[in-house]
Design a protein around this motif. Structure first.
Motif, PDB file in Angstrom:
ATOM      1  N   ILE A 580     -40.698  24.845 -41.549  1.00  0.00           N
ATOM      2  CA  ILE A 580     -40.017  25.233 -40.309  1.00  0.00           C
ATOM      3  C   ILE A 580     -40.952  26.070 -39.448  1.00  0.00           C
ATOM      4  CG2 ILE A 580     -38.158  26.666 -39.380  1.00  0.00           C
ATOM      5  CD1 ILE A 580     -36.435  25.772 -41.755  1.00  0.00           C
ATOM      6  N   ARG A 581     -41.696  27.001 -40.082  1.00  0.00           N
ATOM      7  CA  ARG A 581     -42.625  27.841 -39.335  1.00  0.00           C
ATOM      8  C   ARG A 581     -43.721  26.995 -38.680  1.00  0.00           C
ATOM      9  NH1 ARG A 581     -39.701  32.028 -38.322  1.00  0.00           N
ATOM     10  NH2 ARG A 581     -39.409  33.540 -40.033  1.00  0.00           N
ATOM     11  N   LYS A 582     -44.168  25.928 -39.382  1.00  0.00           N
ATOM     12  CA  LYS A 582     -45.239  25.084 -38.844  1.00  0.00           C
ATOM     13  C   LYS A 582     -44.739  24.169 -37.725  1.00  0.00           C
ATOM     14  CE  LYS A 582     -47.754  24.872 -43.245  1.00  0.00           C
ATOM     15  NZ  LYS A 582     -48.144  23.981 -44.385  1.00  0.00           N
ATOM     16  N   ARG A 583     -43.492  23.669 -37.853  1.00  0.00           N
ATOM     17  CA  ARG A 583     -43.024  22.612 -36.959  1.00  0.00           C
ATOM     18  C   ARG A 583     -42.267  23.123 -35.752  1.00  0.00           C
ATOM     19  NH1 ARG A 583     -40.958  18.049 -41.236  1.00  0.00           N
ATOM     20  NH2 ARG A 583     -40.243  17.037 -39.310  1.00  0.00           N
ATOM     21  N   SER A 584     -41.894  24.385 -35.753  1.00  0.00           N
ATOM     22  CA  SER A 584     -41.057  24.880 -34.657  1.00  0.00           C
ATOM     23  C   SER A 584     -41.830  25.923 -33.858  1.00  0.00           C
ATOM     24  CB  SER A 584     -39.767  25.497 -35.211  1.00  0.00           C
ATOM     25  OG  SER A 584     -39.000  26.046 -34.173  1.00  0.00           O
ATOM     26  N   SER A 585     -42.033  25.651 -32.575  1.00  0.00           N
ATOM     27  CA  SER A 585     -42.718  26.625 -31.715  1.00  0.00           C
ATOM     28  C   SER A 585     -41.824  27.828 -31.442  1.00  0.00           C
ATOM     29  CB  SER A 585     -43.129  25.962 -30.397  1.00  0.00           C
ATOM     30  OG  SER A 585     -41.985  25.407 -29.747  1.00  0.00           O
ATOM     31  N   ALA A 586     -40.520  27.562 -31.297  1.00  0.00           N
ATOM     32  CA  ALA A 586     -39.557  28.656 -31.132  1.00  0.00           C
ATOM     33  C   ALA A 586     -39.114  29.087 -32.525  1.00  0.00           C
ATOM     34  CB  ALA A 586     -38.365  28.183 -30.302  1.00  0.00           C
ATOM     35  N   GLN A 587     -39.665  30.196 -32.991  1.00  0.00           N
ATOM     36  CA  GLN A 587     -39.466  30.609 -34.379  1.00  0.00           C
ATOM     37  C   GLN A 587     -38.059  31.170 -34.606  1.00  0.00           C
ATOM     38  OE1 GLN A 587     -42.114  30.559 -37.014  1.00  0.00           O
ATOM     39  NE2 GLN A 587     -42.566  28.973 -35.496  1.00  0.00           N
ATOM     40  N   PRO A 588     -37.257  30.487 -35.452  1.00  0.00           N
ATOM     41  CA  PRO A 588     -35.924  31.016 -35.748  1.00  0.00           C
ATOM     42  C   PRO A 588     -36.015  32.157 -36.773  1.00  0.00           C
ATOM     43  CG  PRO A 588     -36.276  29.011 -36.988  1.00  0.00           C
ATOM     44  CD  PRO A 588     -37.500  29.197 -36.120  1.00  0.00           C
ATOM     45  N   VAL A 589     -34.969  32.941 -36.866  1.00  0.00           N
ATOM     46  CA  VAL A 589     -34.860  33.953 -37.919  1.00  0.00           C
ATOM     47  C   VAL A 589     -34.514  33.228 -39.221  1.00  0.00           C
ATOM     48  CG1 VAL A 589     -33.571  35.949 -38.759  1.00  0.00           C
ATOM     49  CG2 VAL A 589     -34.183  35.777 -36.327  1.00  0.00           C
ATOM     50  N   LEU A 590     -35.315  33.464 -40.270  1.00  0.00           N
ATOM     51  CA  LEU A 590     -35.094  32.797 -41.549  1.00  0.00           C
ATOM     52  C   LEU A 590     -34.474  33.779 -42.540  1.00  0.00           C
ATOM     53  CD1 LEU A 590     -38.355  30.686 -42.044  1.00  0.00           C
ATOM     54  CD2 LEU A 590     -36.219  30.065 -40.892  1.00  0.00           C
ATOM     55  N   ILE A 591     -33.332  33.368 -43.110  1.00  0.00           N
ATOM     56  CA  ILE A 591     -32.615  34.188 -44.093  1.00  0.00           C
ATOM     57  C   ILE A 591     -32.517  33.399 -45.392  1.00  0.00           C
ATOM     58  CG2 ILE A 591     -30.463  35.377 -44.656  1.00  0.00           C
ATOM     59  CD1 ILE A 591     -29.929  35.595 -41.644  1.00  0.00           C
ATOM     60  N   ALA A 592     -33.040  33.979 -46.469  1.00  0.00           N
ATOM     61  CA  ALA A 592     -32.920  33.345 -47.794  1.00  0.00           C
ATOM     62  C   ALA A 592     -31.579  33.731 -48.401  1.00  0.00           C
ATOM     63  CB  ALA A 592     -34.061  33.787 -48.703  1.00  0.00           C
ATOM     64  N   LEU A 593     -30.866  32.728 -48.905  1.00  0.00           N
ATOM     65  CA  LEU A 593     -29.593  32.967 -49.587  1.00  0.00           C
ATOM     66  C   LEU A 593     -29.690  32.278 -50.949  1.00  0.00           C
ATOM     67  CD1 LEU A 593     -26.714  34.074 -49.522  1.00  0.00           C
ATOM     68  CD2 LEU A 593     -25.976  31.910 -48.512  1.00  0.00           C
ATOM     69  N   THR A 594     -29.800  33.064 -52.024  1.00  0.00           N
ATOM     70  CA  THR A 594     -30.156  32.480 -53.317  1.00  0.00           C
ATOM     71  C   THR A 594     -29.531  33.247 -54.469  1.00  0.00           C
ATOM     72  OG1 THR A 594     -32.043  32.019 -54.783  1.00  0.00           O
ATOM     73  CG2 THR A 594     -32.261  33.882 -53.305  1.00  0.00           C
ATOM     74  N   GLY A 595     -29.514  32.612 -55.612  1.00  0.00           N
ATOM     75  CA  GLY A 595     -29.040  33.279 -56.823  1.00  0.00           C
ATOM     76  C   GLY A 595     -30.138  34.021 -57.556  1.00  0.00           C
ATOM     77  N   PHE A 596     -31.395  33.890 -57.092  1.00  0.00           N
ATOM     78  CA  PHE A 596     -32.509  34.593 -57.708  1.00  0.00           C
ATOM     79  C   PHE A 596     -32.639  35.976 -57.078  1.00  0.00           C
ATOM     80  CE2 PHE A 596     -33.600  30.037 -57.856  1.00  0.00           C
ATOM     81  CZ  PHE A 596     -33.701  29.869 -59.225  1.00  0.00           C
ATOM     82  N   GLY A 597     -32.551  37.015 -57.919  1.00  0.00           N
ATOM     83  CA  GLY A 597     -32.528  38.371 -57.360  1.00  0.00           C
ATOM     84  C   GLY A 597     -33.601  39.296 -57.878  1.00  0.00           C
TER      85      GLY A 597
END
Length: 641
Positions: A580-597
Motif C-alpha cells: 500500500i505504501r509503494k502503490r499509493s501516492s496519497a498515504q492512508p493511515v495504516l492501523i494493524a488489528l491482530t491477535g499477536f500482541g
C-alpha cells in the motif's frame, strides 16, 4: 685359598661387572683405576680418566658448590658417603646416579684413598618421576571431581578420602585413620529419612557393585541422597587388595526433578483450567448469537442477548489480558507510568470494578480507610489492577453471603492495604506457593467463578515493580484468608492531584468528520461487526477479505484509513502494508488489528509501515478516539467506484 687368588678374583669381578662404575681415588680425589663399566657409563676412555680429578664427573653447578670435596670430606669423617644425584658424562649429558664413596684405610687406620661406586638409575628415576606426576594428577583429579571417593583396605579400614568425600561425610583425612568404613560411611534406609534403620553399607568384595541410590548420614547428622557404587582394587595376583567407593550427592538433582515434575503437573492442570475458563463464556455467547441469528427476537430480548455477548467477551478479553500481562512482566516489557497517587482513590476505583461480582454473590463489603494521607508513587492502572485482583479472589473464594473487609493504613513509611474474607481459606502447606503461577488450581476445583491461577502471581510481580511487598495468611481451610500489600509511602507534603479516575473518563467520541475506511480481515463475522460499529459512529467503511482484493480496491481509490489484519490467507498484513505504501501516492493511515500482541510483533508492524497497532478484540473506545484524530481528505471510497 691364597691371597693371590682372592686378589685376582676380585680384580676380575671388578673388571667384568656391568652395572657399577668402580674406580679408586687417592686422598686428593685423583682417579687411580677405571673399570670398563665406568668407561661405558661416563663416556671417558681409561686413558683420559686416569690421573684427573673425579670432579670432572660432576655437573657445573655441583662443582661451583664444591660438592666433590665435600663428599670426600664426609667419607673421610664417616667412612662412607651416599647420595642420589645427577652426574655428567663426557658429552655433557646427565644421568641419575646412585653414588657411594668408601674411605680406604691401612692397618693403622690412616686414610690411603677412596673407592667410588656409581650405578646409573636414570630409567628408575624417570619411572619414579612419572609415577609421582601421575599421583599428583590423580590427586588433583580426585579433588576436582564432584564425586566422593573413599578407598578401603581388605580389613575394611579407610585408607584415603578425597575432598568431596570429606565434605559429604563430615570427617577429615586425619580423623578417619584407623576407622572402619561403616563408621565413616554411614548408610541408612533411603525410604526412611527419620528412621534409624541401617541400609546395607559398602563391603569389601571382588565384584563391582551396580550403582544404587542410598541415604548417607554425615557425622553432624545431616543426610544426603547419594548414588554410589564400589569396585575392587586388584593386587598383582588378581585378588582384591581393597575397595574403592565412589558416590555422588543427588539431593539437589532430586529436588529439581521434583520441582520440574510439579511444574509439569501444574502446567497440565492450568491448560485444562484454561480450556474450562474459555468454554464457560463461549456457551452463553454461542446461545445468544444463535437466538439473534433466528431474527425472531423483539427489541428487549435482542438487547439482553447482545448484553450477554458483550459481558462474556469482556470476560474472555480479561483472561487473555491477564495471560499477556504475566508474559510481559516476566520479560520486563511492562513500563510503569509513575505518578503521585492517593491510594484511597485507587481502592475506590478497584471496588467499582469488582462491585458487580461482589453484589452478584451477595457479599457484605466493609471498607476502613486510615484518616492519614496515603500517597504513593505508582502506576494508577497497575495499582488498581493489584487491588482489584485481590478483591476478585476474595469474592470468588468466599461462599455466597460472605464478608469481605478492605483496610487501608499507614505504618513505617508505607501504605498498606489488607483484603480479608471469611471464605474457603488456604491450607498451610499451600501458602508458601500461593503467589506462584497457576497455583489457583490447588485451592479448589469446584468454585463457581474461575480464573487461570495467574492473578496472584501478577499481583506479586506488579507489587515488586512498585518496590513493595505482598503476603498472605490463613488459619487453614474454612477459615478465610488475608492478603496484605505494602507500598512505600510518599511524604505528606508531596503534590498529589486531587481528582478521581472516573472524572477523567471521556465519553465515546462520535465521528465529527466522515472518514473513508478500508477494513481488511478474512474473518467475515469479525469484519462485519466492526464495519457495523464504524458505520454507526459515522464513517464510510468498505470490506475486503484478502490482500489481493484490498490492493484492487486501493488502486481504484485511496481511503483515509486502512485497518488491516496481519494473518491473511493470500499474504501477510505486513506485506500488504508495504505494498500500500509503494502503490499509493496519497498515504492512508495504516492501523494493524491482530491477535499477536508481543513486543516483537509491534516492532515488526512498525517496520512494515503501520502507524498504529491494536490487539484483538479491539478496544472500540480507543479505536474511535484514534479515528477522531485522523484528518479526512474529502474523498469518497466505495468498492467499484
Amino acid at each position: 685359598m691364597s691371597d693371590r687368588f682372592i686378589e685376582r678374583s676380585f680384580a676380575y669381578m671388578v673388571e667384568k661387572v656391568s652395572d657399577y662404575a668402580i674406580f679408586l681415588l687417592d686422598t686428593s680425589g685423583l682417579i687411580l683405576t677405571w673399570n670398563p663399566a665406568a668407561e661405558a657409563m661416563k663416556g671417558y676412555p681409561g686413558s683420559e680418566a686416569l690421573g684427573r680429578h673425579f670432579s670432572m664427573l660432576y655437573t657445573d653447578e655441583d662443582q661451583r658448590r664444591n660438592h666433590p670435596d665435600h663428599n670426600l670430606e664426609h667419607a673421610a669423617r664417616h667412612d662412607t658417603f651416599q647420595e642420589s644425584a645427577w652426574r655428567q658424562r663426557k658429552d655433557g649429558s646427565l644421568f641419575w646416579a646412585l653414588v657411594e664413596i668408601i674411605a680406604i684405610r691401612n692397618d693403622s687406620g690412616e686414610l690411603e684413598g677412596y673407592c667410588k661406586l656409581t650405578r646409573d638409575l636414570t630409567n628408575l628415576k624417570e619411572l619414579q618421576d612419572r609415577l609421582a606426576a601421575e599421583k599428583v594428577r590423580a590427586e588433583l583429579t580426585l579433588r576436582a571431581i564432584a564425586d566422593g571417593v573413599i578407598s578401603v583396605d581388605t580389613a575394611g579400614m579407610v585408607e584415603y578420602m578425597n575432598d568431596q568425600a570429606r565434605t559429604l561425610t563430615g570427617w577429615s583425612g586425619e580423623e578417619v585413620k584407623g576407622l572402619g568404613i561403616e563408621q565413616v560411611f554411614n548408610i541408612i534406609q533411603p525410604d526412611a529419612a527419620d528412621s534409624e534403620d541401617e541400609a546395607p553399607g559398602p563391603t569389601v568384595s571382588g565384584n563391582m557393585s551396580p550403582r544404587r541410590t542410598s541415604v548417607l548420614r554425615a557425622r553432624d547428622g545431616s543426610r544426603h541422597v547419594i548414588d554410589m557404587c564400589q569396585s575392587p582394587i586388584p593386587c598383582e595376583d588378581g585378588r582384591p587388595c581393597g575397595t574403592v567407593i565412589v558416590f555422588h550427592d543427588v539431593s539437589e538433582r532430586q529436588r529439581m526433578e521434583s520441582a520440574l515434575h510439579d511444574a509439569a503437573r501444574r502446567k497440565d492442570e492450568f491448560l485444562a483450567m484454561l480450556a474450562h475458563e474459555l468454554r464457560n463464556p463461549l456457551a452463553p455467547v454461542s446461545a445468544a448469537a444463535e437466538l439473534l441469528a433466528m431474527g425472531k427476537l423483539g427489541a428487549g430480548p435482542a438487547r439482553k442477548a447482545s448484553q450477554v455477548i458483550i459481558r462474556q467477551v469482556k470476560h474472555m478479553t480479561a483472561l487473555v489480558d491477564d495471560l499477556l500481562d504475566v508474559s510481559r512482566v516476566s520479560r520486563g516489557e511492562i513500563t510503569l507510568r509513575m505518578a503521585s497517587l492517593d491510594m484511597k482513590i485507587v481502592i475506590g476505583s478497584a471496588i467499582e470494578q469488582v462491585r458487580p461480582l461482589i453484589e452478584s454473590r451477595g457479599h457484605t463489603l466493609a471498607v476502613k480507610l486510615a484518616p492519614a494521607t496515603a500517597y504513593v508513587s505508582g502506576d494508577e492502572k497497575r495499582l488498581i489492577q493489584i487491588v482489584a485482583n485481590l478483591l476478585n479472589n476474595a469474592a470468588k473464594y468466599t461462599l455466597p453471603g460472605g464478608h469481605i473487609d478492605v483496610e487501608l493504613y499507614t505504618a513505617d513509611n508505607q501504605v498498606c492495604i489488607a483484603v480479608s474474607d471469611n471464605g474457603i481459606g488456604i491450607a498451610p502447606e499451600a501458602q508458601p506457593t500461593v503467589f506462584e503461577l497457576f497455583e489457583q488450581v490447588q485451592r479448589t476445583s469446584d468454585r463457581a467463578d474461575g480464573g487461570l491461577g495467574i492473578g496472584l502471581a501478577l499481583v506479586r510481580s506488579l507489587v515488586r515493580m512498585h518496590e513493595g511487598t505482598v503476603s498472605c495468611h490463613s488459619e487453614g481451610l474454612g477459615h478465610g484468608s488475608r492478603f496484605m500489600v505494602c507500598i512505600p509511602r510518599l511524604a505528606p507534603e508531596a503534590p498529589v492531584p486531587d481528582r478521581r479516575i472516573a472524572d477523567r473518563l471521556a465519553d465515546l467520541p462520535h465521528a465529527h468528520t466522515r472518514l473513508s475506511i478500508l477494513l481488511v480481515d478474512d474473518n467475515v463475522d469479525a469484519s462485519d461487526m466492526l464495519q457495523f460499529f464504524l458505520s454507526t459512529i459515522g464513517h464510510e467503511v468498505a470490506l475486503a477479505h484478502t490482500a489481493g482484493a484490498a490492493l484492487e480496491a486501493i488502486d481504484r481509490s485511496t481511503p483515509d484509513v486502512c485497518i488491516l489484519d496481519i494473518g491473511l490467507p493470500d499474504s501477510s498484513g505486513h506485506e500488504l502494508a508495504m505494498n500500500i505504501r509503494k502503490r499509493s501516492s496519497a498515504q492512508p493511515v495504516l492501523i494493524a488489528l491482530t491477535g499477536f500482541g508481543m513486543s516483537q510483533d509491534r516492532d515488526k508492524a512498525t517496520e512494515a509501515g503501520f502507524d498504529h497497532y491494536l490487539v484483538k478484540p479491539a478496544d472500540l473506545d480507543a479505536l474511535a478516539r484514534l479515528l477522531a484524530d485522523v484528518p479526512p481528505r474529502g474523498t469518497s471510497f466505495l468498492p467499484g467506484r
